[in-house]
Design a protein around this motif. Structure first.
Motif, PDB file in Angstrom:
ATOM      1  N   LYS A   1       0.819  -1.207   0.000  1.00 46.00           N
ATOM      2  CA  LYS A   1       0.000   0.000   0.000  1.00 46.00           C
ATOM      3  C   LYS A   1       0.857   1.263   0.000  1.00 46.00           C
ATOM      4  CE  LYS A   1      -3.965  -2.163   2.292  1.00 46.00           C
ATOM      5  NZ  LYS A   1      -4.794  -2.219   3.516  1.00 46.00           N
ATOM      6  N   GLN A   2       2.001   1.205   0.698  1.00 47.92           N
ATOM      7  CA  GLN A   2       2.899   2.356   0.681  1.00 47.92           C
ATOM      8  C   GLN A   2       3.427   2.599  -0.733  1.00 47.92           C
ATOM      9  OE1 GLN A   2       5.547   0.906   3.779  1.00 47.92           O
ATOM     10  NE2 GLN A   2       4.881   2.535   5.156  1.00 47.92           N
TER      11      GLN A   2
ATOM     12  N   ALA B   1       2.618   5.792  -3.512  1.00 48.84           N
ATOM     13  CA  ALA B   1       3.618   6.556  -4.257  1.00 48.84           C
ATOM     14  C   ALA B   1       3.315   6.541  -5.752  1.00 48.84           C
ATOM     15  CB  ALA B   1       5.011   5.989  -3.986  1.00 48.84           C
ATOM     16  N   CYS B   2       2.812   5.414  -6.255  1.00 50.94           N
ATOM     17  CA  CYS B   2       2.465   5.310  -7.677  1.00 50.94           C
ATOM     18  C   CYS B   2       1.150   6.016  -7.994  1.00 50.94           C
ATOM     19  CB  CYS B   2       2.350   3.838  -8.081  1.00 50.94           C
ATOM     20  SG  CYS B   2       3.893   2.904  -7.996  1.00 50.94           S
ATOM     21  N   GLY B   3       0.198   5.928  -7.089  1.00 55.08           N
ATOM     22  CA  GLY B   3      -1.140   6.429  -7.360  1.00 55.08           C
ATOM     23  C   GLY B   3      -1.302   7.919  -7.178  1.00 55.08           C
ATOM     24  N   MET B   4      -0.463   8.542  -6.336  1.00 52.15           N
ATOM     25  CA  MET B   4      -0.640   9.973  -6.096  1.00 52.15           C
ATOM     26  C   MET B   4      -0.465  10.816  -7.359  1.00 52.15           C
ATOM     27  SD  MET B   4      -1.616  12.269  -4.088  1.00 52.15           S
ATOM     28  CE  MET B   4      -1.728  11.357  -2.549  1.00 52.15           C
ATOM     29  N   PRO B   5       0.560  10.575  -8.201  1.00 55.44           N
ATOM     30  CA  PRO B   5       0.631  11.353  -9.451  1.00 55.44           C
ATOM     31  C   PRO B   5      -0.577  11.147 -10.350  1.00 55.44           C
ATOM     32  CG  PRO B   5       2.725  10.249  -9.007  1.00 55.44           C
ATOM     33  CD  PRO B   5       1.735   9.697  -8.037  1.00 55.44           C
ATOM     34  N   LEU B   6      -1.115   9.919 -10.380  1.00 51.94           N
ATOM     35  CA  LEU B   6      -2.312   9.660 -11.183  1.00 51.94           C
ATOM     36  C   LEU B   6      -3.504  10.458 -10.661  1.00 51.94           C
ATOM     37  CD1 LEU B   6      -2.036   5.778 -11.603  1.00 51.94           C
ATOM     38  CD2 LEU B   6      -1.408   7.535 -13.267  1.00 51.94           C
TER      39      LEU B   6
END
Length: 388
Positions: free
Chosen positions: A73-74, A78-83
């Motif tokens: 989840k961490q 990190a991957c999902g925040m820019p999306l």
């Protein structure tokens, strides 16, 4: 509307991320930000507390909501925040809305200096007509040091900015007096005391980290700060303005008429328990008027490892929480003071001090309108023994 009115909007993961594809739901974002534009034209200053980064990043790290562990989840956050931010940016541009990202951790709320610094940042963004999008920094937090749900995070933000309104958008149209799946469940349009409904709030969403219980906890925190909360279905046209105007069904949790001051609200509304003490019943006789501090001779027992400036939960001998207050000492120093009641505090600690554990000005008695915290196991067991 002549004066600016601060409003905090909390959006759940299930509204922002497609549950099967784990991709942004642009249709919802368009309806949301179109309504944000509408509120801003009416004089509102809007702050968004947005979930969704973990859900949107799971596919990139090869996990699902059911299989993901803490480190997954961490990484997903990190991957999902820019999306997530890119989706907000794309849709916001269509409506002339500038956005900014503010990532917070538990310490940004529980440490008063960091709390004030964060508040200053958010206020500066609002002055520049920018919509802050606030989320917990899930890529660095662990279970021990995280807020844990964006419902209470949103309530703390509402307290921080002095918001008059908190709208929690979710997958249901509000609060019911029991599980909504029960055919006899009755919708609750208005609430003054959230404790009446806490037993009816079991369960949580698939993508999110909180259920109706955290929403009521958040609403109670907002009440204390003089903020009215609405819990409403988000998957509709005009998800915000139709709620505020009373045009569609929602549950309204009414703000208290006499809210706590900003300082008292910060002390009383906690996200995690740093430590706790059991004190003699005589302490509570004059606590409401704040005629006296909590001194070392008042303390019967304590629990937790904490530092100076942490907020302690204060229990009576029956294990009932009665107050919260700012500690002037670390847990180690208090243990030394309590274990040596006859010795002067200055000689024990090596510096000049009155030896007051919690000063009267930093003590907030809890009224019936507060949701109380259960005592830690060690204190609860000791209270049982004392009560017997």
């Amino acid at each position: 509307m002549t004066e600016k009115r601060n409003i905090v909007i909390k959006i759940g993961s299930a509204l922002l991320a497609n549950q099967d594809l784990l991709t942004p739901r642009f249709g919802f974002l368009q309806r949301l930000l179109e309504d944000v534009m509408r509120l801003r034209s009416q004089g509102y200053q809007v702050i968004l507390c947005s979930s969704g980064s973990v859900a949107l990043g799971l596919r990139m790290v090869g996990e699902t909501p059911e299989t993901a562990g803490v480190s997954d989840k961490q990484a997903a956050a990190a991957c999902g925040m820019p999306l997530l931010l890119n989706a907000y940016k794309q849709v916001g541009h269509e409506y002339g809305i500038e956005i900014a990202q503010v990532l917070l951790t538990l310490g940004d709320f529980e440490d008063h200096r960091r709390f004030l610094n964060t508040r200053n940042t958010v206020h500066r963004l609002l002055e520049a007509d920018i919509v802050p999008i606030i989320n917990e920094n899930d890529s660095i937090t662990t279970e021990e040091i995280r807020v844990g749900d964006n419902d209470r995070l949103a309530a703390k933000v509402a307290q921080m900015v002095g918001a008059q309104d908190l709208v929690i958008l979710t997958g249901v149209d509000g609060l019911y007096d029991r599980n909504p799946d029960d055919p006899e469940a009755q919708f609750v349009p208005e609430v003054t005391d959230v404790s009446d409904y806490m037993e009816a709030t079991k369960g949580k969403s698939t993508l999110g980290t909180g259920g109706m219980a955290t929403k009521l906890q958040a609403a109670n925190m907002a009440q204390e700060a003089g903020c009215t909360t609405w819990i409403a279905q988000g998957e509709v046209d005009r998800p915000l303005s139709a709620v505020l105007s009373g045009e569609r069904r929602s549950t309204k949790i009414i703000a208290h008429e006499n809210p706590l001051s900003g300082w008292d609200s910060w002390i009383a509304n906690r996200l995690q328990m740093a430590g706790s003490v059991v004190v003699k019943d005589t302490v509570f006789d004059t606590m409401a008027e704040r005629k006296r501090a909590v001194r070392r001779e008042d303390i019967i027992s304590m629990d937790g490892d904490f530092t100076r400036g942490d907020v302690l939960h204060i229990y009576d001998k029956q294990g009932v929480e009665r107050a919260r207050g700012l500690s002037d000492f670390t847990s180690e120093e208090i243990r030394v003071l309590v274990s040596n009641p006859e010795a002067e505090a200055e000689k024990l600690l090596g510096y000049r001090t009155k030896g007051e554990i919690i000063r009267g000005a930093n003590l907030v008695p809890l009224e019936t309108r507060h949701l109380l915290w259960d005592a830690p196991a060690a204190i609860a067991e000791e209270a049982t023994g004392l009560g017997g």
